[in-house]
Design an enzyme around this catalytic site. Sequence first.
Site, PDB file in Angstrom:
ATOM      1  CD1 TRP A  86      -1.155   1.204  -6.265  1.00 29.60           C
ATOM      2  CD2 TRP A  86      -1.852   2.821  -4.896  1.00 29.60           C
ATOM      3  NE1 TRP A  86      -2.201   1.845  -6.874  1.00 29.60           N
ATOM      4  CE2 TRP A  86      -2.651   2.840  -6.060  1.00 29.60           C
ATOM      5  CE3 TRP A  86      -2.100   3.766  -3.901  1.00 29.60           C
ATOM      6  CZ2 TRP A  86      -3.683   3.752  -6.236  1.00 29.60           C
ATOM      7  CZ3 TRP A  86      -3.134   4.678  -4.087  1.00 29.60           C
ATOM      8  CH2 TRP A  86      -3.917   4.671  -5.236  1.00 29.60           C
ATOM      9  CG  HIS A  87      -0.609   5.630  -1.028  1.00 30.00           C
ATOM     10  ND1 HIS A  87      -0.988   4.409  -0.535  1.00 30.00           N
ATOM     11  CD2 HIS A  87      -1.734   6.384  -1.065  1.00 30.00           C
ATOM     12  CE1 HIS A  87      -2.287   4.433  -0.267  1.00 30.00           C
ATOM     13  NE2 HIS A  87      -2.767   5.611  -0.590  1.00 30.00           N
ATOM     14  N   GLY A  88       3.379   5.973  -3.515  1.00 30.86           N
ATOM     15  CA  GLY A  88       4.411   6.817  -4.104  1.00 30.86           C
ATOM     16  C   GLY A  88       5.795   6.241  -3.982  1.00 30.86           C
TER      17      GLY A  88
ATOM     18  CB  SER B 296      -0.918  -0.011   1.227  1.00 29.27           C
ATOM     19  OG  SER B 296      -1.586   1.217   1.343  1.00 29.27           O
TER      20      SER B 296
ATOM     21  CG  PHE C 109      -0.980   9.090  -4.881  1.00 19.15           C
ATOM     22  CD1 PHE C 109       0.335   9.427  -4.603  1.00 19.15           C
ATOM     23  CD2 PHE C 109      -1.954   9.500  -4.004  1.00 19.15           C
ATOM     24  CE1 PHE C 109       0.650  10.157  -3.479  1.00 19.15           C
ATOM     25  CE2 PHE C 109      -1.652  10.224  -2.871  1.00 19.15           C
ATOM     26  CZ  PHE C 109      -0.348  10.557  -2.613  1.00 19.15           C
TER      27      PHE C 109
END
Lengths: 301, 471
Positions: free
Chosen positions: B323-325, B320, B471
């Site tokens: 995925w966000h950055g 997670s 994102f």
Amino acid sequence: MKNFFIKLSILCVLIVCIDLFVGKTLNFMQSNAKGGMTYRDKFICNELETDILLCGSSRCVHHYNPKIITDSLHLTCYNSGQDGNGIIMTYGRLEIIMDRMTPKAIVYDVIPEFDLLGGEDNHKYLTWLKPYYDHESIKNIFLSVDKTERFKMMSQMYRYNSHIIEVMADFIHPIINTEDNGYVKLEGEMDKLKIKESSPLPQNYIYDPLKLEYINKLIDKTEGKLIFVVSPIWYGMDTTQIKPLMDICKQKGIPFLDFSNDSKYVHNDLYFKDGNHLNERGADEFTRDLVGKINRDHLIH
Amino acid sequence: MIYNSFSFIVLYPLIFLLYYIIPARHNKVRNIFLLLVSYVLYLQYKPIYALILLGVTAITWATALALDRAEKPKRVLTIGVLLALSPLAFFKYFPFINENISTVLSKAGLDFHLTGLNWAIPVGISFFTFQALGYLWDVYYKRQEAEKDFLTYALFVSFFPSILSGPINKASLVIPQLKGMRPLFDYGKVVEGLKFLLWGMFMKVVVADRTALFVDIVLPDYMHYTGLTCFVATILYSIQIYADFAGYSLMAIGVGKTLGFELTENFRRPYFAVSVTDFWHRWHISLSTWLKDYVYIPLGGSRCSKVRNYCNIFITFLVSGIWHGANWTFIVWGCLHGLCQIVEKASGQNKCDYGWLGKSIKITITFLIINFMWIFFRMPTISEAVGLIGHIFNPASPIMFEIGSRHIFAFIIMGVLILFVKDWTDEFKPNRFQLFNNHHRIIRWITYIIVLVMILLTGVFDAGQFIYANF
């Protein structure tokens, strides 16, 4: 579907009516403000008569004491600076003011971020001009920043967007204004917490063509009555960022007085409230220095 | 499409009218129209990136069809997933990996540096890639039939309301809606969609963009503000990111509804969560569901040893974070969320019930924990995030709150209070204080008008980008 469009149309009509009513009510309150920034704005745009007009951002508001200028030059003086604003708003205000009267001299306090450099959202400079959108010259300023403003400004309420509390408060019970001919002194000593560490200077400054356009327009409009000043700053300033303005001034013969790296002020805690703003003592000292320079160089005839 | 932009206000009614002009029986034509609109709107950002969207769509569509016939479906799936992930890895993670490898090698005395990429990340790439990958896995696990019609599948991946920032929809929700006959005009759904759109707009321009005016001044220069001011700024950032992202999701779902579609619910009043675990059942639900279905459960979920289960939770939230950055701050943020949930699970906190007082205390504590974790999400580097936390708790910092402009702060308080009251009533008194759905028409209409007036008078209208669009 028919039912939906009928109800949507009724809602739209209601919204238009409410928009007109609220907009006109706020317009009335703004026109009849008893104090605060709303009254100051109304006074500057609609009533001000002065020999010397001081313009710029918060650095103008807090750095120039009109009383000292009036006592020294025997000319009336008003400080029309506005927090967080630069050339785009100032040019608009001057368009409104100069429809009514022409000052003998206009002193413009320059701040590179607001007056020259790019990378900012110029919408913020339109805020104080919104109530005056019906002036043709102001309309053009809005369109130069964003063509879609034409549609947003069709809403009467939107003209008071972000100002409703201020307009209502200044109409009903204004907070007492401590300003003196537009000047607001900053009392107290240097707040070291507000000093920022120096960051590396950019290699190339990017300029906003719209701001430069309005600088040129301002010069043309004021016809030799303009003096550009960079008032003292605690950090000192990399003057390469104001070079385009210095070049314009040199080319057009406009006086340009730069106090940004004056050793009397740079890193002198006695004269500052924070890194960007002089305190009362600093403002008085700087105004005296400015008047001395104006007198020596015969900049106001 | 940026919902608070002027182009949306102009284009959306046009799209709406043209869509409903097409008779409902010509479902295929309606879908082609929506696909064209989705691609034309996507082309507005950077035309060349539409090819990436098309590429990811084509790869996952072809892979899903191949999965049906493949003798070794796992191998086909792996190739398909790697190919679909490659644009995301290339655009989003290559500069980060490159920079970190160079740093490690330079510490070992080796000077090795690949030329970095300064290209902008294609908008929505994380969202449409994950949506397409979810479909691929569903086909692989036989939860979803492979879609044979490319146009229908392409519309599922690129559907304009959700391509920019989600929700990440499941194929099983959207594809049947695309294939089935939609009614010509569903009055109830259209009105509900417009209500979502209105409230989402309020959350974005009145709450999120207004709080941003304070947060974006204080947090980047936190050393020049008192600890208390910084703490208030972090709380306002928590509210900003919620109002921003939930506002966007509401608008996306709302636009979907006005066109007759149901999209995945994405937020359920997350700051009333009683634990971090509960928070993830309420925050970015479509991503949480995706991670649960395609990371957590395939890893073994909770049907394994305790230690393995804790590892699965940790890995899921690490994914997670990534995925966000592409930044260590997001990775730390994800890891912290994973750790908190492991602690909650190990201590049995999720099952505790302490009555309303205990619940209130748990909500407050959870909010504060989430709030501090957001600091890692917001700050550009870990050292600055740690520095900000240290500054907040610095006993030498004066206990003084620097308010800035009183009028601007009054707007912030007003917007946040209205949002709080709305969420509180929806959470605890869902049937008592209905405003948007009140059975008296006059109350409903007054609510619409008040919200519209507030948007016009106090909204920020410079079409600021949505945080999650990054994102």
